[in-house]
Design a protein around this motif. Structure first.
Motif, PDB file in Angstrom:
ATOM      1  N   MET A   8       0.848  -1.196   0.000  1.00 23.02           N
ATOM      2  CA  MET A   8       0.000   0.000   0.000  1.00 23.02           C
ATOM      3  C   MET A   8       0.882   1.244   0.000  1.00 23.02           C
ATOM      4  O   MET A   8       1.873   1.329   0.736  1.00 23.02           O
ATOM      5  N   SER A   9       0.533   2.207  -0.848  1.00 22.11           N
ATOM      6  CA  SER A   9       1.250   3.481  -0.924  1.00 22.11           C
ATOM      7  C   SER A   9       0.709   4.433   0.137  1.00 22.11           C
ATOM      8  O   SER A   9      -0.509   4.528   0.336  1.00 22.11           O
TER       9      SER A   9
ATOM     10  N   PRO B  62       4.993   7.451  -1.968  1.00 21.71           N
ATOM     11  CA  PRO B  62       3.625   7.845  -2.328  1.00 21.71           C
ATOM     12  C   PRO B  62       3.403   7.765  -3.837  1.00 21.71           C
ATOM     13  O   PRO B  62       4.264   8.163  -4.621  1.00 21.71           O
ATOM     14  N   SER B  63       2.270   7.244  -4.233  1.00 19.03           N
ATOM     15  CA  SER B  63       1.948   7.135  -5.655  1.00 19.03           C
ATOM     16  C   SER B  63       1.672   8.514  -6.238  1.00 19.03           C
ATOM     17  O   SER B  63       1.363   9.465  -5.511  1.00 19.03           O
ATOM     18  N   PRO B  64       1.771   8.674  -7.569  1.00 18.83           N
ATOM     19  CA  PRO B  64       1.416   9.960  -8.196  1.00 18.83           C
ATOM     20  C   PRO B  64       0.002  10.413  -7.837  1.00 18.83           C
ATOM     21  O   PRO B  64      -0.247  11.608  -7.688  1.00 18.83           O
ATOM     22  N   ARG B  65      -0.907   9.456  -7.694  1.00 13.92           N
ATOM     23  CA  ARG B  65      -2.283   9.820  -7.325  1.00 13.92           C
ATOM     24  C   ARG B  65      -2.314  10.499  -5.959  1.00 13.92           C
ATOM     25  O   ARG B  65      -3.009  11.510  -5.770  1.00 13.92           O
ATOM     26  N   LEU B  66      -1.564   9.961  -4.985  1.00 18.24           N
ATOM     27  CA  LEU B  66      -1.536  10.557  -3.652  1.00 18.24           C
ATOM     28  C   LEU B  66      -0.853  11.916  -3.674  1.00 18.24           C
ATOM     29  O   LEU B  66      -1.300  12.862  -3.003  1.00 18.24           O
TER      30      LEU B  66
ATOM     31  N   VAL C 297     -12.484  10.932  -2.270  1.00 17.36           N
ATOM     32  CA  VAL C 297     -13.321   9.733  -2.347  1.00 17.36           C
ATOM     33  C   VAL C 297     -12.534   8.595  -2.993  1.00 17.36           C
ATOM     34  O   VAL C 297     -11.871   8.776  -4.023  1.00 17.36           O
ATOM     35  N   GLY C 298     -12.585   7.422  -2.385  1.00 13.31           N
ATOM     36  CA  GLY C 298     -11.880   6.259  -2.890  1.00 13.31           C
ATOM     37  C   GLY C 298     -10.549   6.016  -2.217  1.00 13.31           C
ATOM     38  O   GLY C 298      -9.983   4.921  -2.325  1.00 13.31           O
ATOM     39  N   LEU C 299     -10.030   7.038  -1.515  1.00 14.27           N
ATOM     40  CA  LEU C 299      -8.779   6.890  -0.788  1.00 14.27           C
ATOM     41  C   LEU C 299      -9.062   6.645   0.690  1.00 14.27           C
ATOM     42  O   LEU C 299     -10.124   6.985   1.202  1.00 14.27           O
ATOM     43  N   ARG C 300      -8.098   6.065   1.353  1.00 11.79           N
ATOM     44  CA  ARG C 300      -8.120   6.027   2.812  1.00 11.79           C
ATOM     45  C   ARG C 300      -7.435   7.305   3.276  1.00 11.79           C
ATOM     46  O   ARG C 300      -6.322   7.620   2.835  1.00 11.79           O
TER      47      ARG C 300
ATOM     48  N   ASP D 170      -3.471   4.528  -0.689  1.00 10.72           N
ATOM     49  CA  ASP D 170      -4.209   3.805  -1.727  1.00 10.72           C
ATOM     50  C   ASP D 170      -3.628   2.404  -1.844  1.00 10.72           C
ATOM     51  O   ASP D 170      -2.729   2.012  -1.088  1.00 10.72           O
ATOM     52  N   ARG D 171      -4.127   1.629  -2.785  1.00 11.22           N
ATOM     53  CA  ARG D 171      -3.754   0.226  -2.871  1.00 11.22           C
ATOM     54  C   ARG D 171      -2.578  -0.014  -3.818  1.00 11.22           C
ATOM     55  O   ARG D 171      -2.239  -1.159  -4.123  1.00 11.22           O
TER      56      ARG D 171
END
Length: 324
Positions: A1-2, A28-32, A178-181, A21-22
Protein backbone atom coordinates in the motif's frame (compact mmCIF):
# COMPACT_ATOMS: atom_id res chain seq x y z
CA UNK A 1 0.00 0.00 0.00
CA UNK A 2 1.25 3.48 -0.92
CA UNK A 3 1.22 5.99 1.96
CA UNK A 4 1.63 9.77 2.19
CA UNK A 5 1.88 11.62 5.53
CA UNK A 6 2.32 15.39 5.24
CA UNK A 7 2.40 18.12 7.91
CA UNK A 8 2.02 21.85 7.17
CA UNK A 9 0.72 25.10 8.69
CA UNK A 10 -2.84 26.07 7.84
CA UNK A 11 -5.48 28.46 9.16
CA UNK A 12 -3.20 29.74 11.90
CA UNK A 13 -2.73 26.21 13.17
CA UNK A 14 -1.36 22.81 12.23
CA UNK A 15 -2.55 20.72 9.31
CA UNK A 16 -1.90 17.10 8.42
CA UNK A 17 -2.86 14.82 5.55
CA UNK A 18 -2.52 11.06 5.76
CA UNK A 19 -3.48 9.40 2.47
CA UNK A 20 -3.25 5.79 1.36
CA UNK A 21 -4.21 3.80 -1.73
CA UNK A 22 -3.75 0.23 -2.87
CA UNK A 23 -0.77 0.91 -5.14
CA UNK A 24 2.22 -1.11 -3.92
CA UNK A 25 5.51 0.63 -3.17
CA UNK A 26 7.40 2.45 -0.43
CA UNK A 27 6.90 5.90 -1.97
CA UNK A 28 3.63 7.85 -2.33
CA UNK A 29 1.95 7.14 -5.65
CA UNK A 30 1.42 9.96 -8.20
CA UNK A 31 -2.28 9.82 -7.33
CA UNK A 32 -1.54 10.56 -3.65
CA UNK A 33 0.93 13.32 -4.50
CA UNK A 34 -1.64 14.98 -6.76
CA UNK A 35 -4.40 14.63 -4.15
CA UNK A 36 -2.20 16.15 -1.45
CA UNK A 37 -1.18 19.10 -3.62
CA UNK A 38 -4.82 19.73 -4.53
CA UNK A 39 -5.87 19.54 -0.86
CA UNK A 40 -3.21 21.98 0.30
CA UNK A 41 -4.05 24.42 -2.51
CA UNK A 42 -7.70 24.31 -1.47
CA UNK A 43 -6.80 25.00 2.17
CA UNK A 44 -4.70 28.00 1.12
CA UNK A 45 -7.64 29.40 -0.84
CA UNK A 46 -10.13 28.80 1.98
CA UNK A 47 -7.90 30.54 4.51
CA UNK A 48 -7.43 33.50 2.17
CA UNK A 49 -11.17 33.90 1.76
CA UNK A 50 -12.32 33.08 5.30
CA UNK A 51 -9.76 34.59 7.68
CA UNK A 52 -10.72 37.37 10.06
CA UNK A 53 -7.07 38.38 10.39
CA UNK A 54 -6.53 39.73 6.86
CA UNK A 55 -8.26 42.96 5.93
CA UNK A 56 -8.31 41.85 2.27
CA UNK A 57 -10.21 38.59 2.90
CA UNK A 58 -13.65 37.93 1.46
CA UNK A 59 -15.00 37.57 4.99
CA UNK A 60 -13.84 41.03 6.04
CA UNK A 61 -15.18 42.51 2.81
CA UNK A 62 -18.64 41.44 3.99
CA UNK A 63 -18.27 43.63 7.08
CA UNK A 64 -17.53 46.71 4.98
CA UNK A 65 -20.41 46.24 2.53
CA UNK A 66 -23.64 48.03 3.45
CA UNK A 67 -25.87 45.66 1.49
CA UNK A 68 -27.76 43.02 3.45
CA UNK A 69 -27.64 40.63 0.47
CA UNK A 70 -24.70 40.44 -1.92
CA UNK A 71 -22.95 38.07 -4.32
CA UNK A 72 -20.23 35.82 -2.91
CA UNK A 73 -17.83 33.11 -4.02
CA UNK A 74 -19.06 29.54 -3.61
CA UNK A 75 -16.66 28.90 -0.71
CA UNK A 76 -17.92 31.97 1.11
CA UNK A 77 -21.47 30.80 0.51
CA UNK A 78 -20.52 27.43 1.98
CA UNK A 79 -19.16 29.13 5.10
CA UNK A 80 -22.26 31.28 5.59
CA UNK A 81 -24.48 28.24 5.07
CA UNK A 82 -22.41 26.38 7.69
CA UNK A 83 -22.78 29.30 10.11
CA UNK A 84 -26.55 29.33 9.73
CA UNK A 85 -26.73 25.55 10.17
CA UNK A 86 -24.48 25.65 13.24
CA UNK A 87 -26.67 28.31 14.80
CA UNK A 88 -29.77 26.19 14.30
CA UNK A 89 -28.13 22.98 15.52
CA UNK A 90 -26.71 24.65 18.63
CA UNK A 91 -29.68 26.86 19.46
CA UNK A 92 -27.45 29.91 18.99
CA UNK A 93 -24.52 28.77 21.14
CA UNK A 94 -22.27 28.46 18.09
CA UNK A 95 -22.56 31.99 16.71
CA UNK A 96 -20.22 33.18 13.96
CA UNK A 97 -21.34 36.81 14.39
CA UNK A 98 -19.07 37.30 17.44
CA UNK A 99 -15.95 38.46 15.58
CA UNK A 100 -15.87 41.88 17.25
CA UNK A 101 -16.31 40.37 20.72
CA UNK A 102 -13.45 37.94 20.05
CA UNK A 103 -11.18 40.83 19.09
CA UNK A 104 -12.21 42.74 22.22
CA UNK A 105 -11.34 39.70 24.33
CA UNK A 106 -7.84 39.77 22.85
CA UNK A 107 -8.12 37.28 20.01
CA UNK A 108 -7.39 39.72 17.20
CA UNK A 109 -4.62 37.81 15.38
CA UNK A 110 -3.51 34.26 14.71
CA UNK A 111 -2.45 32.60 17.95
CA UNK A 112 1.35 32.39 18.07
CA UNK A 113 2.26 32.48 21.76
CA UNK A 114 2.49 30.15 24.70
CA UNK A 115 -0.76 29.76 26.67
CA UNK A 116 -1.03 31.29 30.14
CA UNK A 117 -0.66 28.76 33.00
CA UNK A 118 -3.91 26.81 33.15
CA UNK A 119 -3.90 26.34 36.94
CA UNK A 120 -3.51 30.08 37.52
CA UNK A 121 -6.21 30.89 34.95
CA UNK A 122 -8.69 28.50 36.57
CA UNK A 123 -7.99 29.96 40.02
CA UNK A 124 -8.62 33.51 38.80
CA UNK A 125 -11.59 32.72 36.55
CA UNK A 126 -15.13 33.83 37.48
CA UNK A 127 -17.76 31.44 38.88
CA UNK A 128 -18.60 28.58 36.54
CA UNK A 129 -21.82 28.75 34.58
CA UNK A 130 -23.25 27.32 31.39
CA UNK A 131 -23.20 29.67 28.41
CA UNK A 132 -26.37 30.99 26.77
CA UNK A 133 -27.22 32.26 23.28
CA UNK A 134 -27.36 35.98 22.66
CA UNK A 135 -30.97 37.21 22.72
CA UNK A 136 -30.47 39.18 19.49
CA UNK A 137 -29.74 35.91 17.62
CA UNK A 138 -27.97 37.71 14.79
CA UNK A 139 -26.98 34.36 13.30
CA UNK A 140 -30.59 33.98 12.19
CA UNK A 141 -29.93 36.65 9.55
CA UNK A 142 -27.35 34.39 7.87
CA UNK A 143 -28.54 32.78 4.68
CA UNK A 144 -27.66 31.74 1.14
CA UNK A 145 -29.53 31.95 -2.14
CA UNK A 146 -27.92 29.20 -4.18
CA UNK A 147 -29.66 30.08 -7.43
CA UNK A 148 -28.71 33.75 -7.24
CA UNK A 149 -25.24 33.03 -5.83
CA UNK A 150 -25.75 35.49 -2.97
CA UNK A 151 -25.46 35.50 0.80
CA UNK A 152 -27.31 37.36 3.56
CA UNK A 153 -25.82 38.54 6.83
CA UNK A 154 -26.30 41.50 9.24
CA UNK A 155 -24.45 44.45 7.65
CA UNK A 156 -21.54 45.79 9.69
CA UNK A 157 -21.23 42.67 11.86
CA UNK A 158 -17.76 41.11 12.08
CA UNK A 159 -18.02 37.44 11.20
CA UNK A 160 -15.61 34.80 12.49
CA UNK A 161 -14.94 31.52 10.69
CA UNK A 162 -13.03 30.07 13.67
CA UNK A 163 -13.61 26.41 14.42
CA UNK A 164 -16.48 26.27 11.93
CA UNK A 165 -14.04 27.09 9.17
CA UNK A 166 -11.62 24.37 10.24
CA UNK A 167 -14.32 21.71 10.34
CA UNK A 168 -15.84 22.80 7.05
CA UNK A 169 -12.41 22.97 5.41
CA UNK A 170 -11.65 19.40 6.49
CA UNK A 171 -14.94 18.26 4.97
CA UNK A 172 -14.36 20.12 1.69
CA UNK A 173 -10.94 18.50 1.38
CA UNK A 174 -12.41 15.08 2.27
CA UNK A 175 -14.99 15.44 -0.52
CA UNK A 176 -12.09 15.41 -3.02
CA UNK A 177 -10.56 12.23 -1.59
CA UNK A 178 -13.32 9.73 -2.35
CA UNK A 179 -11.88 6.26 -2.89
CA UNK A 180 -8.78 6.89 -0.79
CA UNK A 181 -8.12 6.03 2.81
CA UNK A 182 -7.53 9.37 4.50
CA UNK A 183 -7.18 11.50 7.59
CA UNK A 184 -7.59 15.23 7.09
CA UNK A 185 -6.54 17.24 10.14
CA UNK A 186 -7.20 20.98 10.07
CA UNK A 187 -6.23 22.49 13.40
CA UNK A 188 -7.40 19.38 15.25
CA UNK A 189 -10.68 18.95 13.36
CA UNK A 190 -10.54 15.54 11.69
CA UNK A 191 -12.33 14.19 8.64
CA UNK A 192 -11.82 10.44 8.25
CA UNK A 193 -12.35 8.02 5.38
CA UNK A 194 -11.60 4.30 5.55
CA UNK A 195 -11.18 3.72 1.80
CA UNK A 196 -12.39 0.16 2.12
CA UNK A 197 -10.04 -0.65 4.99
CA UNK A 198 -10.53 -0.86 8.73
CA UNK A 199 -11.24 1.99 11.16
CA UNK A 200 -8.68 4.60 12.16
CA UNK A 201 -7.41 4.85 15.72
CA UNK A 202 -8.22 8.25 17.27
CA UNK A 203 -6.31 9.44 20.33
CA UNK A 204 -7.66 12.08 22.74
CA UNK A 205 -4.90 13.94 24.60
CA UNK A 206 -5.38 15.10 28.18
CA UNK A 207 -5.11 18.92 28.39
CA UNK A 208 -3.31 18.84 31.76
CA UNK A 209 -0.72 16.15 31.13
CA UNK A 210 -0.52 15.74 27.32
CA UNK A 211 -0.87 12.01 27.96
CA UNK A 212 -3.47 9.83 26.25
CA UNK A 213 -6.83 10.35 27.96
CA UNK A 214 -8.77 7.96 25.73
CA UNK A 215 -8.46 6.16 22.42
CA UNK A 216 -11.11 4.73 20.12
CA UNK A 217 -11.57 3.56 16.52
CA UNK A 218 -13.66 5.25 13.85
CA UNK A 219 -13.98 4.35 10.19
CA UNK A 220 -15.41 7.57 8.77
CA UNK A 221 -17.00 10.87 9.69
CA UNK A 222 -15.49 13.54 11.88
CA UNK A 223 -13.89 14.17 15.26
CA UNK A 224 -13.23 17.54 16.88
CA UNK A 225 -12.07 18.84 20.23
CA UNK A 226 -12.99 22.18 21.76
CA UNK A 227 -10.90 23.31 24.73
CA UNK A 228 -9.79 26.35 26.67
CA UNK A 229 -6.18 25.25 27.24
CA UNK A 230 -4.47 25.88 23.88
CA UNK A 231 -5.43 29.53 23.40
CA UNK A 232 -5.35 30.99 26.89
CA UNK A 233 -4.07 34.46 27.75
CA UNK A 234 -4.35 37.35 30.20
CA UNK A 235 -6.40 40.28 28.93
CA UNK A 236 -5.58 43.97 29.30
CA UNK A 237 -6.89 43.88 32.88
CA UNK A 238 -4.85 40.81 33.79
CA UNK A 239 -7.88 38.54 33.81
CA UNK A 240 -7.67 35.08 32.18
CA UNK A 241 -9.29 34.83 28.76
CA UNK A 242 -9.73 32.34 25.94
CA UNK A 243 -11.44 32.17 22.54
CA UNK A 244 -14.62 30.25 23.45
CA UNK A 245 -17.15 32.96 24.20
CA UNK A 246 -20.47 32.91 25.99
CA UNK A 247 -22.65 34.54 23.29
CA UNK A 248 -24.91 36.13 25.90
CA UNK A 249 -22.03 38.12 27.45
CA UNK A 250 -19.41 38.25 24.69
CA UNK A 251 -16.85 37.14 27.27
CA UNK A 252 -14.92 33.86 27.67
CA UNK A 253 -17.08 31.02 28.99
CA UNK A 254 -15.98 29.21 32.17
CA UNK A 255 -18.25 26.19 32.46
CA UNK A 256 -16.33 23.63 34.52
CA UNK A 257 -14.93 21.78 31.51
CA UNK A 258 -11.42 22.02 30.12
CA UNK A 259 -12.14 20.23 26.85
CA UNK A 260 -14.81 18.34 24.97
CA UNK A 261 -14.21 15.90 22.11
CA UNK A 262 -17.13 15.01 19.87
CA UNK A 263 -17.81 12.50 17.11
CA UNK A 264 -19.87 13.66 14.14
CA UNK A 265 -21.03 12.46 10.78
CA UNK A 266 -18.76 15.17 9.40
CA UNK A 267 -15.92 17.27 10.79
CA UNK A 268 -18.23 20.28 10.80
CA UNK A 269 -20.86 18.47 12.86
CA UNK A 270 -18.18 17.24 15.27
CA UNK A 271 -16.85 20.79 15.64
CA UNK A 272 -20.30 22.18 16.45
CA UNK A 273 -21.12 19.40 18.93
CA UNK A 274 -17.75 19.77 20.69
CA UNK A 275 -18.23 23.51 21.11
CA UNK A 276 -21.80 23.09 22.31
CA UNK A 277 -20.66 20.52 24.86
CA UNK A 278 -17.90 22.78 26.18
CA UNK A 279 -20.19 25.80 26.41
CA UNK A 280 -23.04 23.96 28.12
CA UNK A 281 -20.86 22.61 30.94
CA UNK A 282 -20.85 19.03 32.27
CA UNK A 283 -24.58 18.39 32.51
CA UNK A 284 -25.49 19.95 29.18
CA UNK A 285 -22.47 18.36 27.52
CA UNK A 286 -23.68 14.87 28.33
CA UNK A 287 -26.96 15.62 26.58
CA UNK A 288 -25.22 17.23 23.59
CA UNK A 289 -22.99 14.19 23.03
CA UNK A 290 -25.48 11.48 23.98
CA UNK A 291 -26.34 10.42 20.41
CA UNK A 292 -22.89 10.10 18.81
CA UNK A 293 -20.55 10.08 21.79
CA UNK A 294 -17.48 11.94 22.92
CA UNK A 295 -15.04 12.59 25.74
CA UNK A 296 -15.20 15.27 28.44
CA UNK A 297 -12.26 16.48 30.53
CA UNK A 298 -13.35 18.24 33.71
CA UNK A 299 -11.43 21.00 35.49
CA UNK A 300 -10.25 18.55 38.15
CA UNK A 301 -8.70 16.42 35.40
CA UNK A 302 -11.35 13.70 35.46
CA UNK A 303 -12.01 12.07 32.07
CA UNK A 304 -15.59 11.11 31.23
CA UNK A 305 -16.37 8.99 28.19
CA UNK A 306 -19.92 9.40 26.92
CA UNK A 307 -21.47 5.90 26.58
CA UNK A 308 -22.40 6.27 22.90
CA UNK A 309 -18.69 6.50 22.08
CA UNK A 310 -17.90 3.35 24.04
CA UNK A 311 -20.54 1.43 22.09
CA UNK A 312 -19.28 2.80 18.77
CA UNK A 313 -15.67 1.96 19.68
CA UNK A 314 -16.55 -1.62 20.64
CA UNK A 315 -18.40 -2.08 17.36
CA UNK A 316 -15.47 -0.61 15.38
CA UNK A 317 -12.93 -2.82 17.13
CA UNK A 318 -14.95 -5.90 16.18
CA UNK A 319 -15.00 -4.69 12.57
CA UNK A 320 -11.27 -4.02 12.67
CA UNK A 321 -10.60 -7.53 13.93
CA UNK A 322 -12.72 -8.94 11.10
CA UNK A 323 -10.74 -6.93 8.52
CA UNK A 324 -7.40 -7.98 10.05
Amino acid sequence: MSLLDRHFPTMGSHGRLVLADRVAGPEPSPRLEHAAADAQALLVELERRWTRFDSASDLNALTDDARSELPAHEHVRALIRAGAWAGRLSGGLVDMTLGAQLAQAGYDRHWAGEPAPLSEALAAAPPRAAASPHPAARWQALGVDRRAGTIRRPPGVVLDSGGLGKGLAADLVAARLVGLRFIVDVGGDLALGHGGGGPHEVVVTHPLTDEIAHRFHLGGGGVATSGIHRRLWLDEHGAPAHHLLDPSTGRPAWTGLLAATAVGRSALEAEVLAKVALLRGPRGARRALAALGGVLVHEDGAVEVIPALQRAAQHAVRNLAAVA
